[in-house]
Motif scaffolding. Structure first.
Motif, PDB file in Angstrom:
ATOM      1  N   CYS A   1      46.054  44.362  36.740  1.00 57.37           N
ATOM      2  CA  CYS A   1      44.694  44.814  36.437  1.00 57.37           C
ATOM      3  C   CYS A   1      44.415  46.129  37.155  1.00 57.37           C
ATOM      4  O   CYS A   1      44.913  46.366  38.268  1.00 57.37           O
ATOM      5  CB  CYS A   1      43.688  43.754  36.876  1.00 57.37           C
ATOM      6  N   LEU A   2      43.638  46.988  36.507  1.00 59.16           N
ATOM      7  CA  LEU A   2      43.146  48.225  37.116  1.00 59.16           C
ATOM      8  C   LEU A   2      41.638  48.279  36.846  1.00 59.16           C
ATOM      9  O   LEU A   2      41.207  48.237  35.694  1.00 59.16           O
ATOM     10  CB  LEU A   2      43.846  49.440  36.502  1.00 59.16           C
ATOM     11  N   TYR A   3      40.865  48.357  37.923  1.00 56.29           N
ATOM     12  CA  TYR A   3      39.403  48.350  37.811  1.00 56.29           C
ATOM     13  C   TYR A   3      38.866  49.623  38.441  1.00 56.29           C
ATOM     14  O   TYR A   3      39.326  50.042  39.513  1.00 56.29           O
ATOM     15  CB  TYR A   3      38.832  47.131  38.535  1.00 56.29           C
TER      16      TYR A   3
ATOM     17  N   ARG B   1      33.322  41.221  33.957  1.00 52.27           N
ATOM     18  CA  ARG B   1      31.969  41.618  33.549  1.00 52.27           C
ATOM     19  C   ARG B   1      30.911  40.955  34.438  1.00 52.27           C
ATOM     20  O   ARG B   1      29.948  41.590  34.874  1.00 52.27           O
ATOM     21  CB  ARG B   1      31.727  41.217  32.090  1.00 52.27           C
ATOM     22  N   ALA B   2      31.100  39.652  34.702  1.00 49.53           N
ATOM     23  CA  ALA B   2      30.105  38.928  35.493  1.00 49.53           C
ATOM     24  C   ALA B   2      30.053  39.449  36.925  1.00 49.53           C
ATOM     25  O   ALA B   2      28.958  39.662  37.476  1.00 49.53           O
ATOM     26  CB  ALA B   2      30.441  37.436  35.481  1.00 49.53           C
ATOM     27  N   TYR B   3      31.213  39.673  37.547  1.00 49.69           N
ATOM     28  CA  TYR B   3      31.228  40.159  38.927  1.00 49.69           C
ATOM     29  C   TYR B   3      30.671  41.577  39.018  1.00 49.69           C
ATOM     30  O   TYR B   3      30.037  41.958  40.007  1.00 49.69           O
ATOM     31  CB  TYR B   3      32.651  40.112  39.493  1.00 49.69           C
TER      32      TYR B   3
ATOM     33  N   GLN C   1      29.027  43.495  42.630  1.00 49.27           N
ATOM     34  CA  GLN C   1      30.148  43.498  43.556  1.00 49.27           C
ATOM     35  C   GLN C   1      30.857  44.850  43.545  1.00 49.27           C
ATOM     36  O   GLN C   1      30.972  45.508  42.499  1.00 49.27           O
ATOM     37  CB  GLN C   1      31.148  42.387  43.199  1.00 49.27           C
ATOM     38  N   ALA C   2      31.375  45.275  44.704  1.00 49.15           N
ATOM     39  CA  ALA C   2      32.155  46.499  44.817  1.00 49.15           C
ATOM     40  C   ALA C   2      33.513  46.295  44.143  1.00 49.15           C
ATOM     41  O   ALA C   2      33.950  45.149  43.946  1.00 49.15           O
ATOM     42  CB  ALA C   2      32.342  46.850  46.300  1.00 49.15           C
TER      43      ALA C   2
ATOM     44  N   MET D   1      37.978  42.556  42.295  1.00 47.34           N
ATOM     45  CA  MET D   1      39.387  42.182  42.186  1.00 47.34           C
ATOM     46  C   MET D   1      39.677  40.900  42.958  1.00 47.34           C
ATOM     47  O   MET D   1      40.400  40.016  42.472  1.00 47.34           O
ATOM     48  CB  MET D   1      40.270  43.322  42.694  1.00 47.34           C
ATOM     49  N   ARG D   2      39.115  40.769  44.161  1.00 49.33           N
ATOM     50  CA  ARG D   2      39.360  39.564  44.953  1.00 49.33           C
ATOM     51  C   ARG D   2      38.777  38.332  44.255  1.00 49.33           C
ATOM     52  O   ARG D   2      39.402  37.273  44.222  1.00 49.33           O
ATOM     53  CB  ARG D   2      38.753  39.716  46.358  1.00 49.33           C
ATOM     54  N   SER D   3      37.581  38.460  43.708  1.00 47.16           N
ATOM     55  CA  SER D   3      36.942  37.329  43.030  1.00 47.16           C
ATOM     56  C   SER D   3      37.736  36.911  41.789  1.00 47.16           C
ATOM     57  O   SER D   3      37.914  35.714  41.517  1.00 47.16           O
ATOM     58  CB  SER D   3      35.511  37.697  42.629  1.00 47.16           C
ATOM     59  N   THR D   4      38.212  37.902  41.051  1.00 48.47           N
ATOM     60  CA  THR D   4      38.991  37.595  39.848  1.00 48.47           C
ATOM     61  C   THR D   4      40.313  36.934  40.224  1.00 48.47           C
ATOM     62  O   THR D   4      40.787  36.016  39.540  1.00 48.47           O
ATOM     63  CB  THR D   4      39.243  38.877  39.031  1.00 48.47           C
ATOM     64  N   ASN D   5      40.922  37.394  41.300  1.00 49.22           N
ATOM     65  CA  ASN D   5      42.166  36.799  41.782  1.00 49.22           C
ATOM     66  C   ASN D   5      41.960  35.325  42.122  1.00 49.22           C
ATOM     67  O   ASN D   5      42.759  34.460  41.733  1.00 49.22           O
ATOM     68  CB  ASN D   5      42.658  37.576  43.006  1.00 49.22           C
TER      69      ASN D   5
END
Length: 717
Positions: free
Chosen positions: A588-590, A557-559, A564-565, A570-574
């Motif tokens: 995960c699927l975004y 939610r924050a990203y 963010q694209a 996904m990279r930030s969450t990783n």
């Protein structure tokens, strides 16, 4: 029965049942093994051909009935032979206390002093089964080096023989158990048979010979007279089956204890109407010799006792107590305990109704009840202060049982009960005490006035101890269950936002094993005039997984909020998962939705592919580019895929619990789900969501091994 591999190689023989292989391989090996270490009983188990199950092939020294609960056991069962086969090492249990500590299920059924060793039957490449042997209770607490070496070597030789038999495709044939044969002429050289019979007939006490099955092979006239049963009706039968007043599991248990422990023991039994007899048991590896005499001391001690009223001497037998204890261990929640008490314990003590009471915040709580025509007569006490003078609260506070044999006895100390009749005439209030503290009260009600003699009160108080342990576990389970549901509800969105151009519905269904809590999650958020959706699965079904799931959902939610694209989200969450050091992974699927322009951009991290139902009803699995699971590789990238999303299109996002189950092919399950979407995809989304979550679990009572999260997104014009 054949050998099976431990993962290195296979030793499986083709079916050739009934084909003998020379001499009885298993029984000879077992007999030799027992003779070498002076064991008095044992058994050989072989692994089944097509499943991880150990099957008893042959037993020696004792009737198979002694090991009846374990004739066929899974390799993961908590018993010594299964541990030996699974761990490929000798298991030693040095006595009764160690058995109770390490293998309580065996100790409950065989609570006797004996020692046991279990040894795997294995070569370097395969496990074929296991052997156990037992010694009387006088065996030293430790297994000697000589005994250990003999057992391991003998089982190794047997494994080689079984391996060779498997190689030629011929399994061991069925063999008979090894029980001692009756002696024929065994007295030769010491005493003639006729003279032996004369000597026994002159003895002033009864003598009975039992074989290993408890069957009578010899009985003298004095024993028949004391038992008051003719010799002809005794021979060939079991003592407790032919003598009505010995037909109690307690007496059969004495025979089992003597045979297994090989210790001389004795007991007294009442022969109606008032004669006490003493039985002394002398065991050996061939059976039991029993000496029967009159027990004058016990008879004189009981002469002043009141006459029997004809009722059974025991309200609940030992076998019933074991049954009740076993049943109560299976109770999960409080209502399970209530039902088991109603079905098993209340009928055993002659009660017609029951109530289980507990407390919370210094108030009485009615946990459950059975047998009352009007539930209100019980439920009106729910919420009463514990200080209120009532028998239920008094027993709960003090832990002291109370018995009221008539309504007058109840109303004398508790006059308030006059105004609250429940239709019954006698009551037993039993404190449920676990770990030294009261956890509740069990109220047993009787339709007629009822006398509670001392023995009956003792039995009921003991049964209350079993109920208390089960109730304490059930209360803890229910509390965890409520906590799990509350935590899961707090971590998942309470509702989905209304977004322009998108209709949405979601479902979460917990697994039916464990705490009903897991790491599956979904979310739908606004994203700078568009919409973003996410679905994922943190591995595990516990509080840790759920907590990490909440952090991942918050991070996404924050990203998203900072613009963010999809690939950056996904990279930030990783990286976040790796920084948290949780050592858990997540799929995960975004996706970023743009219904105004008829498209969606998706990024995937090891998650099952979504399904797209087009407006014409055709369904396809979206082949998306993606990266590894989140939390695995800090340098991972997550490419995106753009998908056309025309008005009327339906996206189905799900976690693997929807399509995966043991024995089911993933591709077939996915195709089956697609067919369901083709047929029912035009339904309102909420109806469709309910239909899909039951897609894989149509059978009533079928367990779900994994959580299910489902998010449906339909583009509307």
């Amino acid at each position: 029965m054949v050998g099976v591999s431990d993962g290195q190689s296979s030793a499986q023989a083709p079916a050739a049942a009934g084909t003998p292989v020379g001499r009885p391989l298993l029984s000879l090996a077992l007999a030799s093994m027992m003779d070498e270490v002076h064991a008095h009983s044992g058994a050989v188990y072989l692994l089944a051909a097509d499943q991880p199950v150990l099957e008893m092939a042959v037993m020696a020294g004792l009737p198979r009935a002694f090991a009846a609960p374990w004739e066929r056991v899974g390799t993961n069962a908590p018993i010594p032979v299964a541990d030996a086969a699974r761990e490929r090492e000798l298991v030693w249990v040095g006595g009764e206390e160690e058995m109770a500590r390490r293998y309580p299920r065996i100790a409950v059924v065989l609570p006797y002093p004996f020692a046991l060793a279990a040894v795997p039957i294995a070569t370097e490449t395969a496990v074929y089964g296991a052997v156990f042997v037992t010694w009387p209770g006088g065996h030293p607490a430790e297994l000697s080096d000589r005994e250990r070496e003999h057992l391991v070597a003998a089982c190794g030789r047997l494994a080689v023989r079984l391996e060779r038999a498997a190689e030629i495709g011929v399994p061991p044939h069925v063999e008979s158990d090894l029980l001692a044969s009756p002696l024929v002429g065994g007295m030769a050289g010491t005493l003639g048979t006729v003279e032996a019979a004369r000597m026994v007939s002159r003895l002033p006490y009864g003598l009975v010979s039992l074989d290993l099955h408890g069957r009578i092979g010899f009985v003298n006239a004095a024993a028949a007279e004391l038992l008051n049963v003719p010799v002809s009706r005794l021979l060939g039968t079991q003592l407790w089956a032919s003598v009505p007043w010995l037909n109690d599991p307690v007496y059969e248990d004495r025979y089992r204890a003597a045979l297994l422990s090989q210790h001389t023991s004795s007991f007294v039994a009442l022969r109606p109407p008032g004669e006490w007899l003493s039985f002394r048991l002398y065991p050996s590896t061939t059976g039991l010799s029993v000496r029967i005499t009159r027990s004058r001391a016990v008879s004189e001690m009981n002469q002043a006792a009141p006459p029997s009223d004809g009722r059974p001497s025991r309200l609940v037998t030992m076998s019933q107590v074991l049954d009740l204890a076993s049943a109560l261990t299976e109770a999960v929640g409080v209502q399970d305990v209530v039902q088991l008490v109603a079905d098993e314990i209340a009928p055993a003590v002659g009660s017609q109704a029951l109530v289980l009471l507990g407390s919370r915040a210094n108030r009485l709580r009615v946990l459950g009840h059975r047998g009352y025509r009007d539930p209100h007569v019980v439920e009106r006490f729910d919420g009463s202060p514990l200080s209120e003078p009532m028998p239920g609260t008094q027993v709960l506070r003090t832990g002291v049982p109370a018995f009221f044999e008539s309504r007058e006895q109840l109303e004398r100390p508790y006059p308030a009960r006059i105004a609250t009749p429940d239709g019954f005439a006698a009551w037993a209030y039993l404190p449920l005490i676990a770990q030294g503290r009261p956890v509740g009260t069990c109220v047993l009600s009787y339709a007629e006035p009822h006398v509670f003699p001392t023995e009956e009160r003792a039995v009921m108080t003991s049964l209350a101890g079993l109920i208390a342990q089960a109730l304490e576990r059930a209360l803890l389970y229910d509390a965890k269950h409520r906590l799990a549901h509350g935590l899961q509800e707090a971590l998942l969105p309470h509702s989905l936002p209304a977004l322009p151009g998108i209709e949405a519905a979601a479902r979460y269904v917990p697994a039916t094993q464990g705490m009903d809590i897991g790491g599956d999650f979904y979310d739908l958020v606004r994203a700078q005039g568009k919409a973003a959706a996410v679905i994922g699965d943190v591995q595990g079904h516990n509080v840790t997984a759920a907590g990490l799931m909440g952090q991942v959902r918050t991070a996404v939610r924050a990203y998203t909020a900072v613009g963010q694209a999809p690939e950056e989200v996904m990279r930030s969450t990783n990286r976040l998962l790796l920084d948290l050091g949780a050592e858990l992974f997540a799929s995960c699927l975004y996706l970023r939705l743009d219904p105004a322009h008829g498209r969606a951009v998706m990024s995937r991290a090891g998650h099952p592919p979504p399904l797209l139902r087009r407006p014409d009803g055709r369904v396809r699995v979206l082949d998306l580019a993606g990266g590894p699971l989140l939390g695995v590789d800090a340098s991972a990238v997550y490419p995106t895929t753009e998908v056309a999303l025309a008005p009327g299109s339906l996206l189905v996002l799900y976690t693997d619990g929807l399509v995966e189950s043991p024995g089911t092919d993933f591709e077939e399950a996915l195709a089956d789900l697609g067919r369901d979407l083709t047929d029912a995809g035009d339904q309102p989304l909420n109806e469709l969501a309910d239909s899909l979550v039951h897609h894989r679990h149509r059978t009533d009572g079928e367990e779900r091994l994994d959580d299910i999260a489902l998010l449906l997104l339909r583009a509307i014009g």
